[in-house]
Design a protein around this motif. Structure first.
Motif, short mmCIF file in Angstrom:
data_model
loop_
_atom_site.label_atom_id
_atom_site.label_comp_id
_atom_site.label_asym_id
_atom_site.label_seq_id
_atom_site.Cartn_x
_atom_site.Cartn_y
_atom_site.Cartn_z
N ARG A 340 0.82 -1.11 -0.06
CA ARG A 340 0.02 -0.06 -0.12
C ARG A 340 0.90 1.06 -0.09
NH1 ARG A 340 -3.89 -2.16 4.63
NH2 ARG A 340 -5.18 -3.50 3.34
N GLY A 341 0.50 2.31 -0.80
CA GLY A 341 1.08 3.78 -0.65
C GLY A 341 2.08 3.51 -1.85
N PRO A 342 2.49 4.70 -2.45
CA PRO A 342 3.45 4.68 -3.55
C PRO A 342 4.67 3.95 -3.32
CG PRO A 342 2.81 6.94 -2.64
CD PRO A 342 2.39 5.95 -1.46
N GLY A 343 4.61 2.75 -4.23
CA GLY A 343 6.00 2.15 -4.22
C GLY A 343 6.13 1.21 -3.00
N GLY A 344 5.44 1.12 -2.08
CA GLY A 344 5.34 0.08 -0.89
C GLY A 344 6.48 0.72 -0.01
N HIS A 345 6.96 2.15 -0.05
CA HIS A 345 8.05 2.48 0.82
C HIS A 345 7.81 2.46 2.41
CE1 HIS A 345 9.28 4.91 -2.66
NE2 HIS A 345 9.52 3.63 -2.97
N GLY A 346 6.38 2.47 2.63
CA GLY A 346 6.29 2.18 4.04
C GLY A 346 6.52 0.92 4.51
N LEU A 347 6.35 -0.35 3.86
CA LEU A 347 6.86 -1.69 4.19
C LEU A 347 8.31 -1.69 4.14
CD1 LEU A 347 4.07 -3.82 2.48
CD2 LEU A 347 4.23 -3.29 4.81
N VAL A 348 8.98 -1.09 3.27
CA VAL A 348 10.40 -0.82 3.34
C VAL A 348 10.83 -0.31 4.70
CG1 VAL A 348 12.28 0.04 2.11
CG2 VAL A 348 10.77 -0.83 0.79
N GLY A 349 10.35 0.50 4.87
CA GLY A 349 10.72 1.08 6.50
C GLY A 349 10.58 0.10 7.55
N MET A 350 9.46 -0.88 7.57
CA MET A 350 9.16 -1.55 8.73
C MET A 350 10.19 -2.70 8.50
SD MET A 350 5.02 -1.92 8.57
CE MET A 350 4.01 -0.72 8.44
N ARG A 351 10.67 -3.23 7.30
CA ARG A 351 11.64 -4.39 7.13
C ARG A 351 12.89 -3.87 7.69
NH1 ARG A 351 9.27 -4.65 1.64
NH2 ARG A 351 7.59 -6.11 1.83
N GLU A 352 13.15 -2.44 7.36
CA GLU A 352 14.52 -2.16 7.77
C GLU A 352 14.53 -2.20 9.24
OE1 GLU A 352 17.15 -1.68 6.06
OE2 GLU A 352 16.36 -1.95 4.18
N ARG A 353 13.43 -1.73 9.76
CA ARG A 353 13.42 -1.37 11.35
C ARG A 353 13.49 -3.12 12.23
NH1 ARG A 353 12.39 3.41 13.33
NH2 ARG A 353 11.63 5.27 11.77
N VAL A 354 12.80 -3.76 11.56
CA VAL A 354 12.65 -5.18 12.23
C VAL A 354 13.97 -5.98 11.86
CG1 VAL A 354 11.48 -7.46 11.84
CG2 VAL A 354 10.10 -5.13 11.99
N ALA A 355 14.57 -5.82 10.70
CA ALA A 355 15.93 -6.50 10.20
C ALA A 355 17.07 -5.95 11.27
CB ALA A 355 16.16 -6.16 8.86
N LEU A 356 17.07 -4.48 11.44
CA LEU A 356 17.97 -4.20 12.35
C LEU A 356 17.84 -4.53 13.81
CD1 LEU A 356 19.96 -1.69 12.59
CD2 LEU A 356 18.24 -0.22 13.20
N LEU A 357 16.72 -4.91 14.28
CA LEU A 357 16.39 -5.36 15.69
C LEU A 357 16.82 -7.02 15.55
CD1 LEU A 357 13.51 -3.37 17.00
CD2 LEU A 357 15.80 -3.03 17.62
N GLY A 358 16.81 -7.43 14.32
CA GLY A 358 16.89 -8.99 14.42
C GLY A 358 15.74 -9.76 14.52
N GLY A 359 14.59 -9.00 14.16
CA GLY A 359 13.11 -9.67 14.35
C GLY A 359 12.89 -10.30 13.19
N GLU A 360 11.38 -10.44 13.15
CA GLU A 360 10.64 -10.87 11.95
C GLU A 360 9.35 -10.29 11.73
OE1 GLU A 360 9.57 -15.09 12.89
OE2 GLU A 360 11.59 -15.66 13.41
N LEU A 361 9.23 -10.15 10.56
CA LEU A 361 8.09 -9.27 10.04
C LEU A 361 7.27 -9.93 9.04
CD1 LEU A 361 6.52 -6.54 9.84
CD2 LEU A 361 7.94 -5.95 7.73
N GLU A 362 5.97 -10.01 9.16
CA GLU A 362 4.89 -10.52 8.39
C GLU A 362 3.96 -9.63 7.91
OE1 GLU A 362 5.03 -15.29 9.92
OE2 GLU A 362 3.21 -14.14 10.06
#
Length: 383
Positions: A340-362
């Motif tokens: 959702r949103g232009p280009g899906g950049h909101g999900l990109v940000g979520m992935r970056e944050r979760v990956a940085l913490l060593g977590g998982e995102l679905e």
């Protein structure tokens, strides 16, 4: 795999050989048709006209690279047969004109078409509609092929642009996360410095107070080291830190109230006993909820959004589920995420944050309807 590679994969491994096979079949068919027209009036077959016809048909094999020369050879063969008293049908000439219009510039093919039609009409080889119709068919196929090529190139360009935008968004998000974590660590270091100074001042007079103060400094130092490990992964230069205070889960009620005021019904659920979390975990959880609520408000058309925080053990679970519409695959995880949103950049940000913490995102649609964002963020030693 880019667009061009996917197109070649769909067309199959024999696609590269198909033009050669088609040209061979076309040349053979034109030769057979011309031979049949040459002797259909009862004229006795003879080696010379057959050899000329076969040579004219064989010349069609070079129609893609030498269209003008092939057309000239086909016209010359028809002229030789007509001069010898035979009645050629003009099949190789018609095929050559079609190939010429398909492969060459429009002005060149028109310049060749006019004298060829005049000759064929004067020599009574064939009526004008046949060569003119063949030329028009070739011109249409050329236009169609150019259109398809332009569409494919445009699709490839859009795919490259989308990849570049995703990369830019990821870089910007990394920079933003780095600035936020920098503020958290700077605050922790300041607290530690003040604590150490205070402990030093009361070390001789109140050793118990000094010991408790140093314990708090130790805890803060451990959390700061965890934050620094994440910062070092992201920093790619010097970024100026923002001066505004960073939000935490304590500000979640105000965040939810703002979305409710904007017309988005939000229900909060807390599972487990809230505990103190590292600043980076709290900030990331807050940002993930904020982005998910923004997507639901802008794109989902939801009538209810449920935000759930589950404290337990070594993980903090964050879930945001709306009952609106979405285009992801049910239960997809990141592989089928709804952008959702232009280009899906909101999900990109979520992935970056979760990956940085060593977590998982679905992320994605759920079988019962609506869209879900689910993040599991490690805390404690793994944070």
């Amino acid at each position: 795999m880019n667009v061009a590679q996917r197109i070649l994969a769909v067309r199959g491994p024999w696609a590269a050989h198909r033009p050669v096979l088609f040209d061979i079949v076309l040349a053979a068919a034109a030769t057979v048709v011309e031979t049949g027209l040459l002797f259909n009036d009862g004229t006795r077959a003879a080696p010379v006209p057959i050899a000329v016809t076969v040579l004219a048909g064989a010349a069609l094999l070079a129609r893609r690279r030498f269209a003008v020369a092939v057309t000239a050879a086909a016209v010359a063969a028809a002229a030789v047969l007509a001069a010898a008293g035979y009645s050629p049908g003009g099949a190789p000439v018609v095929v050559a004109l079609w190939s010429l219009a398909e492969t060459r510039d429009r002005r060149v093919s028109l310049a060749v078409l006019v004298p060829v039609v005049v000759f064929l009409t004067a020599a009574s080889v064939c009526a004008p509609p046949a060569p003119v119709g063949a030329w028009m068919l070739g011109a249409y196929m050329q236009t169609r092929r150019r259109y398809v090529r332009a569409v494919e190139e445009r699709a490839a360009t859009l795919e490259r642009e989308r990849d570049q935008l995703d990369l830019i968004a990821a870089q910007r998000e990394r920079a933003a996360i780095a600035r936020e974590l920098h503020d958290i660590v700077a605050h922790s270091v300041t607290v530690m410095l003040i604590g150490v100074r205070g402990a030093r001042d009361v070390l001789e007079t109140e050793p118990r107070v000094a010991a408790r103060t140093l314990e708090r400094v130790e805890t803060s130092a451990e959390q700061s080291l965890a934050e620094l490990r994440r910062i070092l992964v992201l920093l790619r230069g010097r970024h100026a830190a923002e001066t505004r205070p960073q939000p935490s889960l304590a500000d979640l009620d105000d965040l939810v109230a703002g979305y409710r005021a904007a017309g988005l019904p939000v229900r909060m659920e807390i599972a487990g006993e809230p505990v103190d979390l590292p600043g980076g975990v709290e900030l990331s959880a807050y940002r993930i909820i904020e982005e998910a609520l923004t997507n639901a408000l802008k794109h989902a058309g939801a009538t209810l959004v449920t935000v759930r925080l589950a404290y337990g053990g070594a993980e903090l679970e964050v879930r945001v589920h709306d009952d609106g519409t979405g285009t992801g695959e049910p239960g997809s995880g990141e592989r089928g995420a709804d952008r959702r949103g232009p280009g899906g950049h909101g999900l990109v940000g979520m992935r970056e944050r979760v990956a940085l913490l060593g977590g998982e995102l679905e992320t994605g649609r759920v079988p019962g309807g609506g869209f879900r964002v689910a993040a599991r963020l490690p805390v404690g030693e793994r944070a």
